[in-house]
Every structure is written in C-alpha cells, then in structure tokens.
Design a protein around this motif. Sequence first.
Motif, PDB file in Angstrom:
ATOM      1  N   SER A   4     -53.226 -60.283 -51.770  1.00 28.10           N
ATOM      2  CA  SER A   4     -52.352 -59.409 -52.553  1.00 28.10           C
ATOM      3  C   SER A   4     -51.968 -58.159 -51.772  1.00 28.10           C
ATOM      4  O   SER A   4     -50.943 -57.528 -52.058  1.00 28.10           O
ATOM      5  CB  SER A   4     -53.031 -59.025 -53.875  1.00 28.10           C
ATOM      6  OG  SER A   4     -54.122 -58.144 -53.646  1.00 28.10           O
ATOM      7  N   ASP A   5     -52.759 -57.807 -50.777  1.00 26.59           N
ATOM      8  CA  ASP A   5     -52.494 -56.627 -49.947  1.00 26.59           C
ATOM      9  C   ASP A   5     -51.829 -56.979 -48.616  1.00 26.59           C
ATOM     10  O   ASP A   5     -51.608 -56.103 -47.776  1.00 26.59           O
ATOM     11  CB  ASP A   5     -53.803 -55.878 -49.650  1.00 26.59           C
ATOM     12  CG  ASP A   5     -54.319 -55.103 -50.848  1.00 26.59           C
ATOM     13  OD1 ASP A   5     -53.493 -54.703 -51.694  1.00 26.59           O
ATOM     14  OD2 ASP A   5     -55.543 -54.900 -50.938  1.00 26.59           O
TER      15      ASP A   5
ATOM     16  N   PHE B 219     -35.807 -54.094 -56.275  1.00 30.56           N
ATOM     17  CA  PHE B 219     -34.551 -53.480 -55.859  1.00 30.56           C
ATOM     18  C   PHE B 219     -34.762 -52.575 -54.643  1.00 30.56           C
ATOM     19  O   PHE B 219     -33.966 -52.575 -53.700  1.00 30.56           O
ATOM     20  CB  PHE B 219     -33.936 -52.686 -57.012  1.00 30.56           C
ATOM     21  CG  PHE B 219     -33.023 -53.488 -57.890  1.00 30.56           C
ATOM     22  CD1 PHE B 219     -31.836 -54.024 -57.373  1.00 30.56           C
ATOM     23  CD2 PHE B 219     -33.334 -53.717 -59.215  1.00 30.56           C
ATOM     24  CE1 PHE B 219     -30.986 -54.772 -58.188  1.00 30.56           C
ATOM     25  CE2 PHE B 219     -32.487 -54.464 -60.032  1.00 30.56           C
ATOM     26  CZ  PHE B 219     -31.316 -54.997 -59.521  1.00 30.56           C
ATOM     27  N   THR B 220     -35.835 -51.803 -54.666  1.00 29.86           N
ATOM     28  CA  THR B 220     -36.135 -50.911 -53.543  1.00 29.86           C
ATOM     29  C   THR B 220     -36.360 -51.704 -52.259  1.00 29.86           C
ATOM     30  O   THR B 220     -35.900 -51.323 -51.181  1.00 29.86           O
ATOM     31  CB  THR B 220     -37.374 -50.050 -53.855  1.00 29.86           C
ATOM     32  OG1 THR B 220     -37.102 -49.248 -55.006  1.00 29.86           O
ATOM     33  CG2 THR B 220     -37.713 -49.134 -52.687  1.00 29.86           C
ATOM     34  N   ALA B 221     -37.069 -52.835 -52.395  1.00 34.04           N
ATOM     35  CA  ALA B 221     -37.326 -53.691 -51.224  1.00 34.04           C
ATOM     36  C   ALA B 221     -36.024 -54.241 -50.657  1.00 34.04           C
ATOM     37  O   ALA B 221     -35.825 -54.278 -49.439  1.00 34.04           O
ATOM     38  CB  ALA B 221     -38.275 -54.824 -51.615  1.00 34.04           C
ATOM     39  N   LEU B 222     -35.126 -54.666 -51.528  1.00 35.29           N
ATOM     40  CA  LEU B 222     -33.835 -55.179 -51.071  1.00 35.29           C
ATOM     41  C   LEU B 222     -33.003 -54.078 -50.401  1.00 35.29           C
ATOM     42  O   LEU B 222     -32.293 -54.327 -49.421  1.00 35.29           O
ATOM     43  CB  LEU B 222     -33.058 -55.784 -52.245  1.00 35.29           C
ATOM     44  CG  LEU B 222     -33.562 -57.143 -52.732  1.00 35.29           C
ATOM     45  CD1 LEU B 222     -32.896 -57.532 -54.052  1.00 35.29           C
ATOM     46  CD2 LEU B 222     -33.309 -58.221 -51.686  1.00 35.29           C
TER      47      LEU B 222
ATOM     48  N   ALA C 154     -38.132 -58.652 -47.878  1.00 39.26           N
ATOM     49  CA  ALA C 154     -38.118 -57.904 -49.140  1.00 39.26           C
ATOM     50  C   ALA C 154     -39.168 -58.436 -50.106  1.00 39.26           C
ATOM     51  O   ALA C 154     -39.837 -57.666 -50.807  1.00 39.26           O
ATOM     52  CB  ALA C 154     -36.726 -57.969 -49.769  1.00 39.26           C
ATOM     53  N   ARG C 155     -39.327 -59.756 -50.158  1.00 40.42           N
ATOM     54  CA  ARG C 155     -40.353 -60.360 -51.026  1.00 40.42           C
ATOM     55  C   ARG C 155     -41.750 -59.887 -50.634  1.00 40.42           C
ATOM     56  O   ARG C 155     -42.573 -59.531 -51.495  1.00 40.42           O
ATOM     57  CB  ARG C 155     -40.272 -61.882 -50.945  1.00 40.42           C
ATOM     58  CG  ARG C 155     -41.314 -62.617 -51.791  1.00 40.42           C
ATOM     59  CD  ARG C 155     -41.216 -64.116 -51.599  1.00 40.42           C
ATOM     60  NE  ARG C 155     -41.383 -64.474 -50.189  1.00 40.42           N
ATOM     61  CZ  ARG C 155     -41.042 -65.672 -49.689  1.00 40.42           C
ATOM     62  NH1 ARG C 155     -40.512 -66.593 -50.466  1.00 40.42           N
ATOM     63  NH2 ARG C 155     -41.236 -65.927 -48.403  1.00 40.42           N
ATOM     64  N   ALA C 156     -42.011 -59.862 -49.321  1.00 38.18           N
ATOM     65  CA  ALA C 156     -43.306 -59.371 -48.847  1.00 38.18           C
ATOM     66  C   ALA C 156     -43.476 -57.890 -49.177  1.00 38.18           C
ATOM     67  O   ALA C 156     -44.560 -57.451 -49.569  1.00 38.18           O
ATOM     68  CB  ALA C 156     -43.429 -59.603 -47.341  1.00 38.18           C
ATOM     69  N   LEU C 157     -42.406 -57.111 -49.030  1.00 40.85           N
ATOM     70  CA  LEU C 157     -42.458 -55.682 -49.349  1.00 40.85           C
ATOM     71  C   LEU C 157     -42.733 -55.442 -50.824  1.00 40.85           C
ATOM     72  O   LEU C 157     -43.399 -54.470 -51.188  1.00 40.85           O
ATOM     73  CB  LEU C 157     -41.125 -55.025 -48.983  1.00 40.85           C
ATOM     74  CG  LEU C 157     -40.990 -54.341 -47.637  1.00 40.85           C
ATOM     75  CD1 LEU C 157     -39.615 -53.728 -47.509  1.00 40.85           C
ATOM     76  CD2 LEU C 157     -42.069 -53.279 -47.461  1.00 40.85           C
TER      77      LEU C 157
ATOM     78  N   ASP D 178     -46.028 -54.567 -52.261  1.00 40.38           N
ATOM     79  CA  ASP D 178     -46.595 -53.252 -51.967  1.00 40.38           C
ATOM     80  C   ASP D 178     -47.814 -53.417 -51.061  1.00 40.38           C
ATOM     81  O   ASP D 178     -48.911 -52.947 -51.365  1.00 40.38           O
ATOM     82  CB  ASP D 178     -46.971 -52.529 -53.266  1.00 40.38           C
ATOM     83  CG  ASP D 178     -47.219 -51.039 -53.058  1.00 40.38           C
ATOM     84  OD1 ASP D 178     -46.744 -50.502 -52.043  1.00 40.38           O
ATOM     85  OD2 ASP D 178     -47.905 -50.436 -53.895  1.00 40.38           O
ATOM     86  N   PRO D 179     -47.618 -54.095 -49.910  1.00 40.68           N
ATOM     87  CA  PRO D 179     -48.758 -54.477 -49.068  1.00 40.68           C
ATOM     88  C   PRO D 179     -49.254 -53.349 -48.174  1.00 40.68           C
ATOM     89  O   PRO D 179     -48.538 -52.387 -47.885  1.00 40.68           O
ATOM     90  CB  PRO D 179     -48.171 -55.602 -48.214  1.00 40.68           C
ATOM     91  CG  PRO D 179     -46.740 -55.187 -48.027  1.00 40.68           C
ATOM     92  CD  PRO D 179     -46.348 -54.542 -49.324  1.00 40.68           C
TER      93      PRO D 179
END
Length: 260
Positions: free
Chosen positions: A79-80, A127-130, A157-160, A163-164
Amino acid sequence: MIEFSDVSVTYPNGVKGLDGVDLTIPDGQFVVVVGLSGAGKSTLVRSINGLVPVTGGDLTVDGESVKGAGRRKLRALRSDIGMIFQSFNLVRRTSVMNNVLMGRLHSTGTLRSSLALYSKADKELAFTALERVGIVEKAWVRASQLSGGQQQRVAIARALAQDPKIMLADEPVASLDPPTANQVMKDLERINRELGITTVVNLHFLDLARRYGQRIIGMRSGKIVFDGTGEEADDEVFERIYGRSLTADDVIAKEPGAIA
C-alpha cells in the motif's frame, strides 16, 4: 529507507536472480538500475515489494523485513509502494479516471471499489495525480483510446494515487519512442523532486540512465558491480557492467534539443 543485507534470490528452477546483494537506498533518492537482460535488475526491483520472494539474507523497507512476510504484512507494505510496469497493466475497457482510482483499492476495499463508491478525497487524489503527469484532460477517455506514452502516464498517476512512500518502475520506457520515453522519465524525476518519493527505476538505455539517474546501480549476474553517480558512469563503466562493448541498441535517440 530500503536496505538489502546479503540478499539472495534463487528461483525454483535454480537460477540465481540476486547473489549476496548489499545495498542501502535512503529516503527520497532517485535510483536507476542498469544491466543486461538476466542481470538481476528486475529481480532487485520486484523484491522490494515482495513480488519476488527473498530466499537469503534480509531486505527491510522502512524498518520492516520483507523476507517471509505473510499476506497481511505484504498487503500493508504494498500500500506504500507504487509499481509501474513496462506493459502499463491498465484496464483498457474503462476510463482513465477509473484506472487511476484503482490506486486507492488498498484504502477503499473491494466491494466499494467494485460499486465505484470512491470518496471525494479519493477522487481529488486521482485528479491531482493526473494533473502531475499532464493528462487530466483525458480523465473520462477510455484507456484503450490512448497512445502508449499516455497509458504509461496514467499508470504513473495510478501509482501516485496510492500516496506512496516508494515508487518502483520496471522498464517503464522500453516500449516507447524517444520523445515519449524522455517525457515519462521527466515525470518520474519531477515527482521524486517535488514529493520526495523514493524512486527506483530499471532502464536498459544508458543515455537515459545517465541523464536522469541521481544514482546508478549496475548489475551483472545477480551482483552489484557499480554504484555511483550519472557523471561517474562513462562508457568504460557501462562496458564493465555489460561485459561487452556498447552498441547502438544500448542508447535511445536523444530528444530534440537535448544536450549530450
């Protein structure tokens, strides 16, 4: 911090993926791992999140041992850790936004995610990741309609969206053209710099490794044979890592206007 202490990985067929690796990666560092196919670089990256089990020595992530970790511990660890693959691993029949929201599965749960019951906070993270990878205008486009480079940026973006603390990328630009490969690497570099996310990237292209690697780890036959900066990694060093003379296939064409 990621710490390998005399780590070995032996696959069921007897092939040794890692052989007595000692390596410490401090928080926030951008590391590029290079080596020929079969050198152990993918094994190194995939052992960090437990996709490849460690069979000898000890590997700790943020003070927690990965070796022998059970399902619950591995789920918490992953998860991290964001993971980016060469093949993107998107659900092509659904939208970009839904793909990015899958990065929130660890906190949302299977039932709520299957019903698309994501929280407002989850959607804002997506949205922020995109926005960080410059593709927010594609949020409601089906993933199948995107180019390869756009799909890889969605995967970032999916990985971001997780919140890793750590980002792993296994040959993320191998199937991309030179300008797109540079853009993806710039995205990863900027994310590392702005968010302080520890980033470990496998690359085959040596010029990209030199250009973006804050630190370069060279691997050969499961062992680390070089550990230094991009400035230190000249052609002689790469020839030592690869065990042969360099060829045109070892570099990617430079982006327009790039400085050698």
